[in-house]
Design a protein around this motif. Sequence first.
Motif, PDB file in Angstrom:
ATOM      1  N   LEU A 521      23.833 -46.184  46.114  1.00 56.08           N
ATOM      2  CA  LEU A 521      24.943 -47.130  46.294  1.00 56.08           C
ATOM      3  C   LEU A 521      24.575 -48.511  45.754  1.00 56.08           C
ATOM      4  O   LEU A 521      23.411 -48.887  45.700  1.00 56.08           O
ATOM      5  N   THR A 522      25.609 -49.277  45.383  1.00 52.16           N
ATOM      6  CA  THR A 522      25.373 -50.657  44.975  1.00 52.16           C
ATOM      7  C   THR A 522      25.292 -51.530  46.227  1.00 52.16           C
ATOM      8  O   THR A 522      25.640 -51.092  47.324  1.00 52.16           O
ATOM      9  N   GLN A 523      24.855 -52.786  46.033  1.00 52.89           N
ATOM     10  CA  GLN A 523      24.662 -53.653  47.185  1.00 52.89           C
ATOM     11  C   GLN A 523      25.950 -53.824  47.991  1.00 52.89           C
ATOM     12  O   GLN A 523      25.932 -53.738  49.212  1.00 52.89           O
ATOM     13  N   ILE A 526      26.608 -50.860  49.982  1.00 52.51           N
ATOM     14  CA  ILE A 526      25.694 -50.759  51.122  1.00 52.51           C
ATOM     15  C   ILE A 526      26.178 -51.646  52.262  1.00 52.51           C
ATOM     16  O   ILE A 526      26.119 -51.269  53.433  1.00 52.51           O
TER      17      ILE A 526
ATOM     18  N   ARG C  25      19.745 -48.614  36.292  1.00 50.53           N
ATOM     19  CA  ARG C  25      20.704 -49.532  35.676  1.00 50.53           C
ATOM     20  C   ARG C  25      19.986 -50.557  34.827  1.00 50.53           C
ATOM     21  O   ARG C  25      19.197 -51.354  35.350  1.00 50.53           O
ATOM     22  N   ASN C 218      16.653 -50.899  44.165  1.00 53.82           N
ATOM     23  CA  ASN C 218      18.056 -50.537  43.950  1.00 53.82           C
ATOM     24  C   ASN C 218      18.396 -50.247  42.496  1.00 53.82           C
ATOM     25  O   ASN C 218      19.304 -50.834  41.928  1.00 53.82           O
TER      26      ASN C 218
END
Lengths: 609, 291, 246
Positions: A521-523, A526, C25, C218
């Motif tokens: 997931l992206t921030q 999240i 990414r 991330n």
Amino acid sequence: MMWLSRNLNWLFAVVAAVLILAMPDIAGNEYALRFYTLMLIYTILALGLNVLVGYTGLVSLGQAGLYAIGAYTAAILATRLGFGFVPCLILGMVFAGSFGILLAYPTVRVRGVYLAVVTIAFGIIVENIAIEWDSLTGSWVGISNVPKPTLLGLPLNHKMYFYIVGGCALAAFAVNVNIMNSRFGRAMLATSQSEIAAASLGINVTALRTLAFVLSAVTAGAAGVLYVFLNKYISPDIFSFSDSIRFLLMVILGGAGTTLGPVVGAGALSYLPELLQQFGEWQRFVYGALLAIVMFVLPRGIVGSAADILHRFFPAARRETDGDKRPLGEIVSIGPAGGEVCLEAKDLSLHFGGLAALNNVNAQLSSGEIHGLIGPNGAGKSTLLNAVSGIYRVNSGRVFFLGVDTTDMRSHQLARRGLARTFQNTELFQEMTVLDNVWAGFHSDYRTGLFGAILRLPSYRKEEEKHRRAALDLLNFVGLTDYAYEKAKSLPFGFQRKLEIARALAVRPKLLLLDEPAAGLTQSEIDDLRDLIIQLSDHGITIVVVEHHMELVMAISSQMTVLDYGEVIAKGTAAEVQEDPKVIEAYFGSPEMLAPPPEERLDDAEREP
Amino acid sequence: MSSVVQYLLAGLGIGGIYALVALGFHIMWSSAKAVNFAHGDTLMLGAVLTIVFLDFGLPMSVAIALAIGVSVIFGVVLERVAIRPFAAQARSIGWMLTTIAIGIMLESYATISFGAFARPLPSPLAEKPVIILGAGVFPQELLIPLAAVAIVGLLYFFQRRTQLGRAMRAVAFNREAAGIVGINVTRIAMISFALASALGGLSGILVAPVIQASATMGLLLGIKGFAVAIIGGITSAPGVVIAGLLYGVIEKFVDGYISTAAREAVGFSIVILVLMIWPQGLFGRKEIVKV
Amino acid sequence: MNERAQPLLEVNNLCVSYGQVEAVRDVSLKVMQGEFVSIIGNNGSGKTSTLKAIAGVVKPSGGSIRIQGAEAQGLAAHRVVGMGVSLIPEGRQIFSDQTVDDNLMLGAYSRRRRDLDSFDDDFQKILQLFPVLAERRRQIAGSLSGGEQQMLALARGLLSRPKLLMIDEMSLGLAPRVLETLFPVLERLNREGLAILLVEQLATMALKVAHRGYVFENSRITISGSASELAGNKQVIEAYFGRRTN
């Protein structure tokens, strides 16, 4: 267009009914009518097989065996005992159906190609018995002199018999459509796409597979009986392995898992030999070539691939998606969990080969808390989740859920007691719509059974509607209302994670296990997830989070357990475990990470080439 | 006593064929995780072509070599057009339909050009039976199980002493890791199908003097070879060969002591029974589900 | 760092997705000839996917990969090995049904015939480097201990004669005692001229042996610098454990 796509099945049924009524006149001669009767018989068989192959994902290469059982039952009863058409039909279906149960039994343990071999073996055994049990089946000579079919004492001419077979085919089609659009159809599709996820929603996978086998066997049996009274004569050579293959081809060629596919497939494969007669001795060669070509051009079968193409031009029709927008507490009405201790693991050990994945793990979970389960890669976190949720059998130790010893329970039993979970790599039912994914979660909540579903009884419709609205409400709760009619696989990944949580909520969990919900997931996603988890907790659901995203897990967990090498190395609040030297060491290799860099290491910069 | 020996030897004869066919299924499954339903027809191709080439007046050895050569080409082409396009999707059973379709085409073509009747393949080893412990068998029937065991031995040796053999085992065990060490996985799949088809063609040639060659001879041999591969545990080469020989022997004993009629029913009942007890086959590898 | 020197490995704006999941990414990184670079970060931060994309195990969805200047993105795994980049995968992935010797022989699979002459020398060298393997050559690889399996995986990768060795999670499931014997081996190989790209969760160890490091968080690189800069950097700790809660 919208109306059309929604009611395509019923529109087709009406057109088919009219065609059937007119066919005896169109056909003109007896030979042609006989041909169309046969085509309808194959359609019935293919429709039943579709439940097994298309919906449930089990390949049967022995369907001719079930077809033969229906046919021989009828032929023997009619010629030896003088039974009429209707009793023969009923007994043929019952007898074939009971073989379906027998055939389903191996699916408990046998899978994939191994299961395919079981069905091949079954078909060949039946064929062999038909050939060799001379006194009963007449061996190669077969059974002839089957009396003309009668209904209520009236003899049926070819036209009447065609109408009866046509009626049976329409009924089989209706049953197929109604099952597809019921909780059973959803559960079957779910099982075929992820057995583990289906079980985690309380779906009894074994029972469902048995049901699919029985349904396909009953229809094959019926087709066999209808064939006997059409042909008046049967012999073993029409029930060979090649016939089993042909029946399977009908389903795959038409489009497995679609409602119209088996009809189209049965029609095409019945008609094709007629059409190819002009090729003379090359007929079978061209037949094979056409099959191969169709599979290349339309890999999901004629109807399946056509639907895909149509879907590209006419995206999913938007239907009513509102539900009642009730708050979560009303939809799933989660009562307070009984007792102080929600889940307890006592001395759990689990080995894979010689490798100890869990070693004497003791952990306790209080009702209402959010519990973080962390540890380095390979520490045994997912293994622990799988062990307490009934997916793995532990080698020793006990698990107690809400005070009950659940160590030996299977996944679907635990789900029915209120234990729900999500999966590390999301186990959504990818080919089903977002709504159906959640709707399938209500499977074990229904009171009405199979007959209610097939006959669309009012009580069943009411219940369907109730759960559909509840599913929509759950989608509303996680913010996926707009995607209700999209396929799950087309959702962005963040939404897939949310959908999996919504689906888990459908089992009204008292305990929810989330396996790496933030992975991928992206921030901002999240952040949403954090709010969602806290909301769920506020509703009284006890939650376990396995997570590597520490910021999230530290922020929401009231208690944490740290695993390393399959053992618990620390327990406590987030702040406590963060400072624990053992935890630091497990993650960084040594506690030095907390110290300022030693002087000598500064030389390293010079080592760079 | 002599009848026991008779059944045993004859059983090993036909069992050797099952073993060789099953070995082919094992090799193809290892490299592509797919079942080639036209494999039975590869047997037919080998046997029928040998007879056709003999008709042309070619010597036996050349005819056999050519027939096996064509079988290999058939296997390679089949892998390319019917298996590889569907190998990418994990749950696809597209290969099932395409290989069946190609089998139908091959069988019907053979019926057209070879004729619908069975013909024996002349073999010097199938003219006069020899007597062993009071049992009369054709030397050909003795040759088959010996060939099967010898081929398993050769395969065993090949997989442990050559880079290509090791690479085949590596691909079977873990495709991803095989790529990482530099193995061209698609090429190995092609080679595996070539090898399996060579075995298929050879099995057809070996069995034809005993059961006669015809366009439809491959069907039952193919099914039984597949069933044997599955109950032996399709991941294990010795497993499928042992299962094949055993199956042949059991068949002959059922023939002899119960009745020929009960043969398939008893045989395939055993298949189901074995799978109920050992869901991955007798010597198969169990896989752990990961979620 | 020499500006004109061509990097051994150059990755620019690499993206990897699995279906809808974006695992990597916009990652850019470099490894020079003879350099030792560590990638650290918590699980699921995209480290493994980056290595897999470079090795050709997964196809990148965007960006470029160059090996000694030659384009390498999207190539099949066996071609990348041929270009001199070898991956020691996470979880070892040795062929545990074959013997230690067979595994080692497979390591040399990508070599051309003419290179095979030097194979015996390399083979002896490898066995000196990992004396334990010399004692177990006929043993089935699956019967080795975790540490021995890791050594076998390293040896197998080295036998393709790579210029760059990429190692994914070497420490996974291994006791610290075993790691104390493995890290010096890497240092020695590096001193002899082999470039190494090490993906490792255990940051202290990884930074101790490396020249430079990248920190993944991330699915992207959040910090990079010399190994000494990263060691003891509070931000690195936060990359693992998040912002402090107290």
